[in-house]
Structures are given as structure tokens and as C-alpha cells.
Write an enzyme that holds these catalytic residues in place. Structure first.
Site, short mmCIF file in Angstrom:
data_model
loop_
_atom_site.label_atom_id
_atom_site.label_comp_id
_atom_site.label_asym_id
_atom_site.label_seq_id
_atom_site.Cartn_x
_atom_site.Cartn_y
_atom_site.Cartn_z
N CYS A 1 0.83 -1.21 0.00
CA CYS A 1 0.00 0.00 0.00
C CYS A 1 0.87 1.26 0.00
O CYS A 1 0.54 2.25 -0.68
CB CYS A 1 -0.92 0.01 1.21
SG CYS A 1 -2.04 -1.39 1.29
C1 BEZ Z 1 0.51 -4.67 1.78
O1 BEZ Z 1 0.08 -3.57 1.50
O2 BEZ Z 1 1.70 -4.93 1.77
C2 BEZ Z 1 -0.44 -5.78 2.15
C3 BEZ Z 1 -1.60 -5.48 2.85
C4 BEZ Z 1 -2.47 -6.51 3.18
C5 BEZ Z 1 -2.19 -7.81 2.80
C6 BEZ Z 1 -1.04 -8.08 2.06
C7 BEZ Z 1 -0.16 -7.06 1.73
#
Ligand code: BEZ
Length: 209
Positions: free
Chosen positions: A45
Site C-alpha cells: 500500500c
Molecule cells: C501490503 O500492502 O503490503 C499488504 C496489505 C495486506 C495484505 C497483504 C499485503
């Protein structure tokens, strides 16, 4: 009932990193990219929000505004926002909606229970100046989105709205386009340059300027 292309993008009022915003009023008659991400303080994110911030000028050229959403509270958004600039080199420059009661995530069907928990998956909605949904993409939580593709689709939508054309597979701006099925080859030759008929239903032409 689920959302479909051509539906009006549901309006909402919510707290965001830029204060309280009503979606339609904020968007006005621009295009918008409204997208969800699973959670604050997560690696994928962080890269996605930095990439979106870096596209500010590209979005502006296309009269497009970006808005993100997660179910985390506004306090977390404010604490996380500086990390985006620190890690990716571009400060957050668009609002992130806080949706702790899942009200907007449910309105846009951004929570997919089979994907693990009640956080939002990576949904993308491209909304046109008339507030119609023009593209819906859904990515899993573990896969960061290709933002070049999102910009490419905005270009294709704006080109196909302006001219009776469609865009072929893997099309990029400047490349040849497909003449719309409603246009005869004879008429196409009057409207477009270098019309080439491969099949009566498949005519290529130079991209209109
Ligand atoms: C991420 O943004 O890295 C992430 C968030 C939730 C699940 C898997 C990855």
C-alpha cells in the site's frame, strides 16, 4: 445489488486526510480514480500511494483526481501519511478516506470475505465527468496494481468518448485505433487517416488528433 459499469458512482460523505469530503462535490465534473487498499502501515500500500502521488501531473493533464480509501481510522491515516513521502519520495497529495465502519467499502463492494479478513481488497473505479462508473478492477491484497495501466485506460476512455473508435489489445496513446463498428469503411476514410480494412469488422486507422 452489485455495481456495474455505467451505474452512477455512489455518492458519500466521509472524513479524509483532507478533511470531510462529499465525493460528487469534491469530484465535480472531473474524472476520478477512486481506489481501496487493505491497510495503513503496510508495504504494498505504501508503494501504491506513493506511485499515485507521483502521477499527480499525469492525472492533472487528464483532468483526473485521485482518492484512496481504507477501513483504518483517520488518526492512522495521518500517522502513516509521512511514511509515504519518506519511502517513495513523493508526499501524499490526494485524500485518503477513513472508513472504520465499512460504510463506503460495502457501498462499493470492496470487502471480499474470501480474501482473508474484513480489510478492503485493491479495488479501482474510474469515474467519468458525469459520475458514471467506466472501469472496475479488483486486485488481491498481495499484488500491487499497475498504475500505468490505470492511466492508459483513462487515455483510452477519453479517446473513445471523443471519437467513434475503440482501442485494440495493448493499445497505447499515439498507436493506431480501431474504427467503431457503427462507422462504414467509406465513412471512416472520410474521417480518419490511413484506414486499412483487415476484415469488414476490423478496420484500423491513425489515431485522430
Ligand atoms: C501490503 O500492502 O503490503 C499488504 C496489505 C495486506 C495484505 C497483504 C499485503
Amino acid at each position: 445489488m452489485g455495481l456495474h459499469l455505467g451505474d452512477t458512482a455512489p455518492d458519500f460523505t466521509a472524513m479524509t486526510t483532507d478533511g470531510e469530503i462529499s465525493f460528487h462535490e469534491w469530484k465535480q465534473d472531473s474524472w476520478a480514480v477512486f481506489f481501496s487498499h487493505p491497510a495503513d502501515f503496510t508495504p504494498v500500500c505504501t508503494t501504491e500511494l506513493g506511485r499515485t502521488a507521483a502521477l499527480k501531473d499525469e492525472f492533472a493533464k487528464r483532468d483526473t483526481k485521485a482518492m484512496a480509501l481504507s477501513i483504518d481510522p483517520i488518526e492512522d491515516h495521518h500517522k502513516w501519511a509521512p511514511d509515504i513521502g519518506e519511502v517513495t519520495g513523493t508526499e501524499l497529495n490526494f485524500p485518503i478516506v477513513a472508513d472504520p465502519d465499512h460504510r463506503i467499502a460495502e457501498l462499493y463492494d470492496m470487502i471480499h470475505p474470501g480474501e482473508g479478513d474484513t480489510s478492503t481488497v485493491r479495488s479501482v473505479f474510474i469515474v467519468d465527468p458525469a459520475n458514471k462508473l467506466r472501469l472496475m478492477l479488483t486486485y488481491p491484497k498481495s499484488v500491487g496494481r499497475n498504475f500505468d495501466e490505470i492511466v492508459r485506460v483513462i487515455d483510452a476512455l477519453q479517446a473513445t468518448d471523443a471519437h467513434p473508435i475503440a482501442t485494440p489489445a495493448d493499445w497505447k496513446p499515439g498507436q493506431r485505433v480501431i474504427v467503431g463498428l457503427a462507422v462504414s469503411t467509406e465513412d471512416a476514410k472520410k474521417q480518419f487517416d490511413n484506414v486499412e480494412e483487415f476484415k469488414p469488422y476490423l478496420r484500423y486507422a491513425d489515431a485522430p488528433r
